[in-house]
Design a protein around this motif. Structure first.
Motif, PDB file in Angstrom:
ATOM      1  N   PRO A  73      -5.050  13.475  -0.273  1.00 42.27           N
ATOM      2  CA  PRO A  73      -4.468  12.585   0.904  1.00 42.27           C
ATOM      3  C   PRO A  73      -5.365  11.632   1.518  1.00 42.27           C
ATOM      4  O   PRO A  73      -6.525  11.689   1.314  1.00 42.27           O
ATOM      5  N   ASP A  74      -4.526  10.437   2.300  1.00 40.53           N
ATOM      6  CA  ASP A  74      -5.406   9.480   2.789  1.00 40.53           C
ATOM      7  C   ASP A  74      -6.022  10.039   4.129  1.00 40.53           C
ATOM      8  O   ASP A  74      -7.085   9.762   4.556  1.00 40.53           O
ATOM      9  N   ASP A  75      -5.330  10.669   4.741  1.00 37.63           N
ATOM     10  CA  ASP A  75      -5.864  11.081   6.015  1.00 37.63           C
ATOM     11  C   ASP A  75      -5.333  12.816   6.169  1.00 37.63           C
ATOM     12  O   ASP A  75      -4.137  13.091   5.612  1.00 37.63           O
ATOM     13  N   ILE A  76      -5.917  13.592   6.750  1.00 39.09           N
ATOM     14  CA  ILE A  76      -5.659  15.130   7.097  1.00 39.09           C
ATOM     15  C   ILE A  76      -5.661  15.126   8.757  1.00 39.09           C
ATOM     16  O   ILE A  76      -6.789  14.977   9.245  1.00 39.09           O
ATOM     17  N   ILE A  77      -4.636  15.461   9.224  1.00 34.14           N
ATOM     18  CA  ILE A  77      -4.112  15.273  10.550  1.00 34.14           C
ATOM     19  C   ILE A  77      -3.728  16.452  11.144  1.00 34.14           C
ATOM     20  O   ILE A  77      -2.625  17.262  10.651  1.00 34.14           O
ATOM     21  N   GLU A  78      -4.317  17.200  11.999  1.00 32.77           N
ATOM     22  CA  GLU A  78      -4.100  18.404  12.681  1.00 32.77           C
ATOM     23  C   GLU A  78      -2.695  18.427  13.362  1.00 32.77           C
ATOM     24  O   GLU A  78      -2.657  17.447  14.273  1.00 32.77           O
ATOM     25  N   ILE A  79      -1.735  19.438  13.437  1.00 31.66           N
ATOM     26  CA  ILE A  79      -0.578  19.182  14.133  1.00 31.66           C
ATOM     27  C   ILE A  79      -0.386  20.732  14.639  1.00 31.66           C
ATOM     28  O   ILE A  79      -0.877  21.558  14.222  1.00 31.66           O
ATOM     29  N   PRO A  80       0.429  21.001  15.835  1.00 24.25           N
ATOM     30  CA  PRO A  80       0.590  22.226  16.605  1.00 24.25           C
ATOM     31  C   PRO A  80       1.674  23.107  15.327  1.00 24.25           C
ATOM     32  O   PRO A  80       1.408  24.275  15.533  1.00 24.25           O
ATOM     33  N   ALA A  81       2.482  22.630  14.817  1.00 22.01           N
ATOM     34  CA  ALA A  81       3.290  23.318  14.079  1.00 22.01           C
ATOM     35  C   ALA A  81       4.269  22.246  13.245  1.00 22.01           C
ATOM     36  O   ALA A  81       4.193  21.074  13.381  1.00 22.01           O
ATOM     37  N   VAL A  82       4.747  22.788  12.247  1.00 20.07           N
ATOM     38  CA  VAL A  82       5.371  21.896  11.055  1.00 20.07           C
ATOM     39  C   VAL A  82       6.855  22.051  11.629  1.00 20.07           C
ATOM     40  O   VAL A  82       7.379  23.202  11.803  1.00 20.07           O
ATOM     41  N   PRO A  83       7.520  21.126  11.736  1.00 24.74           N
ATOM     42  CA  PRO A  83       9.230  21.041  12.292  1.00 24.74           C
ATOM     43  C   PRO A  83      10.039  21.385  10.850  1.00 24.74           C
ATOM     44  O   PRO A  83       9.636  21.036   9.629  1.00 24.74           O
ATOM     45  N   HIS A  84      10.980  22.102  11.016  1.00 23.71           N
ATOM     46  CA  HIS A  84      11.776  22.486  10.119  1.00 23.71           C
ATOM     47  C   HIS A  84      13.086  22.292  10.425  1.00 23.71           C
ATOM     48  O   HIS A  84      13.823  22.154  11.430  1.00 23.71           O
ATOM     49  N   THR A  85      14.235  22.464   9.422  1.00 28.17           N
ATOM     50  CA  THR A  85      15.548  22.764   9.548  1.00 28.17           C
ATOM     51  C   THR A  85      15.857  23.959  10.281  1.00 28.17           C
ATOM     52  O   THR A  85      14.966  24.833  10.161  1.00 28.17           O
ATOM     53  N   LEU A  86      16.962  24.264  10.594  1.00 26.20           N
ATOM     54  CA  LEU A  86      17.539  25.507  11.072  1.00 26.20           C
ATOM     55  C   LEU A  86      17.436  26.686   9.873  1.00 26.20           C
ATOM     56  O   LEU A  86      17.219  27.960  10.244  1.00 26.20           O
ATOM     57  N   THR A  87      17.603  26.044   8.826  1.00 25.75           N
ATOM     58  CA  THR A  87      17.476  27.258   7.556  1.00 25.75           C
ATOM     59  C   THR A  87      16.094  27.199   7.042  1.00 25.75           C
ATOM     60  O   THR A  87      15.945  27.823   5.821  1.00 25.75           O
ATOM     61  N   GLY A 141       0.787  -1.225  -0.102  1.00 26.67           N
ATOM     62  CA  GLY A 141      -0.053   0.037  -0.180  1.00 26.67           C
ATOM     63  C   GLY A 141       0.878   1.056  -0.141  1.00 26.67           C
ATOM     64  O   GLY A 141       2.139   1.153   0.103  1.00 26.67           O
ATOM     65  N   TYR A 142       0.248   2.392  -0.206  1.00 25.57           N
ATOM     66  CA  TYR A 142       0.907   3.755  -0.007  1.00 25.57           C
ATOM     67  C   TYR A 142       0.077   4.553   0.763  1.00 25.57           C
ATOM     68  O   TYR A 142      -1.200   4.954   0.424  1.00 25.57           O
ATOM     69  N   TRP A 143       0.554   4.912   1.575  1.00 25.07           N
ATOM     70  CA  TRP A 143      -0.007   6.007   2.912  1.00 25.07           C
ATOM     71  C   TRP A 143       0.308   7.461   2.509  1.00 25.07           C
ATOM     72  O   TRP A 143       1.528   7.834   2.725  1.00 25.07           O
ATOM     73  N   MET A 144      -0.616   8.295   2.332  1.00 28.68           N
ATOM     74  CA  MET A 144      -0.085   9.640   2.113  1.00 28.68           C
ATOM     75  C   MET A 144      -0.909  10.624   3.136  1.00 28.68           C
ATOM     76  O   MET A 144      -2.071  11.051   2.682  1.00 28.68           O
ATOM     77  N   PRO A 145      -0.473  10.806   4.325  1.00 25.42           N
ATOM     78  CA  PRO A 145      -1.250  11.868   5.001  1.00 25.42           C
ATOM     79  C   PRO A 145      -0.478  13.193   4.780  1.00 25.42           C
ATOM     80  O   PRO A 145       0.396  13.449   4.451  1.00 25.42           O
ATOM     81  N   LEU A 146      -1.831  14.116   5.071  1.00 25.21           N
ATOM     82  CA  LEU A 146      -1.332  15.582   5.091  1.00 25.21           C
ATOM     83  C   LEU A 146      -1.539  16.178   6.440  1.00 25.21           C
ATOM     84  O   LEU A 146      -2.435  16.144   7.062  1.00 25.21           O
ATOM     85  N   PHE A 147      -0.502  16.655   7.000  1.00 24.75           N
ATOM     86  CA  PHE A 147      -0.618  17.310   8.350  1.00 24.75           C
ATOM     87  C   PHE A 147      -0.924  18.711   8.128  1.00 24.75           C
ATOM     88  O   PHE A 147      -0.016  19.475   7.404  1.00 24.75           O
ATOM     89  N   VAL A 148      -1.592  19.290   9.003  1.00 21.43           N
ATOM     90  CA  VAL A 148      -1.790  20.891   8.630  1.00 21.43           C
ATOM     91  C   VAL A 148      -1.725  21.336  10.093  1.00 21.43           C
ATOM     92  O   VAL A 148      -2.214  21.169  11.278  1.00 21.43           O
ATOM     93  N   GLN A 149      -1.064  22.695  10.025  1.00 24.17           N
ATOM     94  CA  GLN A 149      -1.223  23.528  11.155  1.00 24.17           C
ATOM     95  C   GLN A 149      -2.365  24.601  10.710  1.00 24.17           C
ATOM     96  O   GLN A 149      -1.963  25.489   9.770  1.00 24.17           O
ATOM     97  N   LEU A 150      -3.134  24.891  11.806  1.00 23.45           N
ATOM     98  CA  LEU A 150      -4.381  25.616  11.352  1.00 23.45           C
ATOM     99  C   LEU A 150      -3.995  27.077  11.688  1.00 23.45           C
ATOM    100  O   LEU A 150      -3.255  27.408  12.711  1.00 23.45           O
ATOM    101  N   ALA A 151      -4.813  28.066  10.990  1.00 22.90           N
ATOM    102  CA  ALA A 151      -4.431  29.549  11.616  1.00 22.90           C
ATOM    103  C   ALA A 151      -5.448  29.839  12.693  1.00 22.90           C
ATOM    104  O   ALA A 151      -6.127  28.934  13.045  1.00 22.90           O
TER     105      ALA A 151
END
Length: 660
Positions: free
Chosen positions: A602-616, A565-575
């Motif tokens: 996407p297969d699932d849309i999941i709320e997250i508090p924030a998106v993690p980033h690199t330092l750049t 299978g192929y699972w494609m979730p979308l994580f969203v940080q809301l306004a």
């Protein structure tokens, strides 16, 4: 992974089958004329093909009688990657080779076209050649010159093949998108290359419904200022819009085809392989490089020739369409299917194979697994007696898929060769896969392809056997890109493949090469989304989703699962103040479906508090993917490179809870 993991092959070709293959005949001839090893079978031939790279490709050109209208000075003038120079001095034309069978077999079918009614329509070789000649003359009359770009917003129909071949005949550069792509996705691609002609449908049929695209086409015409002409293909029966030419008019002539003789490295087409940031990469491949690579791949590895019928489920937005059309180079009848892979039921593709007499049946690993899950019995319920090979790509075929295919066909007495293949849009070919003379082991691709010096490398460049490593190719292939469009200094091309190991192609897949030479694919080592074989960069998703006022930022991951299978979730940080209710979920899905592609909803849309980033400031796509695959945090990412390490615990926990 050593050979003891799968000691007994699932399938083994018998001596008669091996002797009858084109690759066996080629090896015997190459031994006599070019010093290839006469004994040792495929492993010896492959070793020779990479050790004597120039001699091998000269042999391929001679074996397939490639017509050079002016001779080449040498085979490989410069082996550097990027920048390898193949067959300098040579001129030729791809379309001339694709239509050669018209001379010997004018009335036999070149194309079989099937839509969702599953009633095949035939176009003979002579008729295809006539249409290409007429359209090429019309393109020249419209001022299309060698190097000009010609675009198609077309489904997998004969008109797309004719338009492509006519473009190649005049030395133009073809580029296409499927009509399920929204306007923004198409413009992100076509605006880069500035086409002078657009071939387009008024709509398409999919899943039993008609989908009108006239509004999208009007937008494309407005936003592509370089267009000199638009050609209307009335798939849904509408009149040509004002200022557009009608398809029946542009192919009505009887002009004999004139094939522009172009340099070996003259561009043939532009394909698009999305990165994770910015616009999709516009990959340019050459007339000569594709001609030779596809003759090798289709004529030797796929064992195709006159009398065969070649089906692959694909759309014009995927490199497999270009690969499928190249079946014409071998004199094979090409089967074009335009419609849903599962309409009116999951067994639809097998029904098409039966109706068209397909000999090589190509599909996605996901389709095979869907058939298994739905209890489909292809060989019991359909006459598939002409199918000698089922090939899969788009994602690795899981072990259960191998077993299911083998058992279903064996139950009807069929001797089925299963070819799981893997390559990329970037080379429009396979790195590893089908070899008709080798055994098939469950979960494994049979071998690296001829002329492909494939390795699995550790991060320090050590070659690995039986261990997971990066897929690299250490010598050039003729179909590697000659450049990217709008990349004048070549920096984007180098960054895409040659940054990790300078001078060596790193593809972005995890692989294992076993001690018997077979190959296991473990999925992407980067964050490209690969849904049903159609690749899309995450940047496309972000651009569309983050236009919605409720979405502050998003993160999309494509995950190859152990069961195929192929699972494609979308994580969203809301306004602030927004709520992820069903209404917002529906708007997100609709936005992606309409602006990008239905395949990338996407297969699932999941709320997250924030998106993690690199330092750049780059989104942590690959580390999050690794965490979701179960990799420990300390191995998935360097914590010192992350802006907020605490955000990653969520993905670790999600991986654990999904496994329960």
């Amino acid at each position: 992974m050593n050979s003891s993991a799968n000691p007994a092959p699932l399938w083994q070709p018998d001596a008669d089958r091996i002797a009858a293959t084109r690759i066996t005949h080629f090896q015997r001839w190459a031994a006599e004329h070019h010093g290839a090893p006469a004994d040792g079978g495929y492993p010896a031939l492959h070793r020779w093909s990479v050790d004597e790279l120039s001699t091998f490709w000269r042999a391929v050109a001679e074996w397939f009688d490639v017509r050079f209208s002016s001779p080449y000075e040498q085979v490989l003038a410069d082996p550097a990657m990027p920048g390898a120079r193949w067959f300098p001095g040579a001129t030729l034309n791809y379309a001339e080779h694709a239509l050669r069978a018209a001379a010997d077999r004018p009335d036999e079918p070149a194309l079989l076209h099937v839509d969702e009614t599953h009633e095949p329509a035939t176009i003979g070789w002579a008729e295809l050649r006539r249409q290409v000649g007429a359209l090429a003359a019309r393109l020249r009359a419209l001022g299309v010159r060698p190097g000009d770009r010609v675009s198609g917003y077309l489904p997998n129909i004969p008109e797309a093949v004719t338009a492509f071949l006519a473009t190649a005949a005049v030395g133009g550069v073809w580029t296409s998108c499927a009509p399920d792509f929204g306007a923004r996705s198409v413009l992100d691609r076509f605006q880069q290359v500035e086409p002078v002609v657009l071939f387009t449908v008024d709509g398409y049929r999919y899943g039993g419904k008609e989908h009108d695209r006239t509004g999208t086409v009007a937008e494309l015409r407005r936003e592509l200022p370089t267009l000199r002409a638009v050609v209307h293909v009335p798939l849904l029966g509408t009149e040509a819009p004002e200022g557009a030419l009608d398809w029946s008019d542009v192919v009505s002539g009887t002009a004999e085809p004139v094939f522009e003789q172009v340099p070996f490295d003259h561009p043939l087409w532009v394909l698009y392989s999305s990165g994770t940031t910015g616009l999709p990469k516009a990959i340019v491949q050459s007339q000569g490089g594709i001609l030779l690579e596809h003759l090798k791949q289709l004529g030797l590895h796929c064992d195709l020739g006159p009398g065969d019928r070649f089906f692959w489920y694909t759309s014009t937005g995927w490199m497999m369409w270009n690969f499928l059309v190249s079946g014409l180079l071998t004199g094979t009848t090409v089967v074009l299917y335009d419609g849903s892979p599962g309409h009116p039921d999951t067994g639809a593709q097998w029904r098409i194979a039966e109706r068209t007499g397909a000999t090589l049946f190509g599909t996605s690993a996901a389709y095979v697994m869907a058939c298994r899950k739905a209890g489909v019995h292809p060989a019991r319920d359909h006459d598939l007696s002409r199918v000698t090979c089922v090939a899969t790509t788009g994602s690795p075929l899981p072990p259960d898929g191998f077993r299911w295919l083998h058992d279903e066909f064996a139950a009807s007495g069929a001797d089925l060769w299963i070819a799981s293949v893997s390559g990329g849009t970037d080379v429009c070919s396979c790195f590893a896969g089908a070899v008709p003379t080798l055994p098939v082991h469950i979960g494994e691709l049979q071998a690296a392809c001829l002329g492909t010096n494939l390795r699995a490398w550790a991060p320090d460049g050590t070659a690995l056997i039986g261990e997971v490593g990066e897929l690299v190719v250490v010598d050039p292939m003729p179909s590697m890109p000659i450049r990217f469009w709008n990349d004048p200094d070549g920096s984007r091309y180098r960054e895409s493949y040659f940054e990790m190991f300078p001078g060596v192609w790193r593809h972005g897949d995890w692989i294992t090469i076993t001690d018997r030479g077979s190959v296991v694919i473990h999925g992407r080592s980067d964050s490209t989304l690969n849904r049903q074989g159609v690749r899309m960069g995450s940047a496309d998703i972000y651009e569309a989703v983050e236009r919605l006022p409720e979405i502050r930022e998003s993160l999309v991951i494509g995950l190859e699962e152990p069961d195929g299978g192929y699972w494609m979730p979308l994580f969203v940080q809301l306004a602030d103040g927004a709520e992820l209710d069903e209404g917002l979920r529906d708007r997100i899905r609709r936005t992606i479906r309409e602006q990008l592609s239905p395949r990338h909803v996407p297969d699932d849309i999941i709320e997250i508090p924030a998106v993690p980033h690199t330092l750049t400031g780059k989104r942590l796509e690959v580390p999050v993917k690794r965490l979701l695959q179960g990799t420990a945090l300390t191995k998935a990412v360097n914590p010192g490179s992350v802006d907020n390490v605490g955000l990653l615990a969520f993905y670790e926990e999600l991986a654990r809870t999904r496994k329960r």
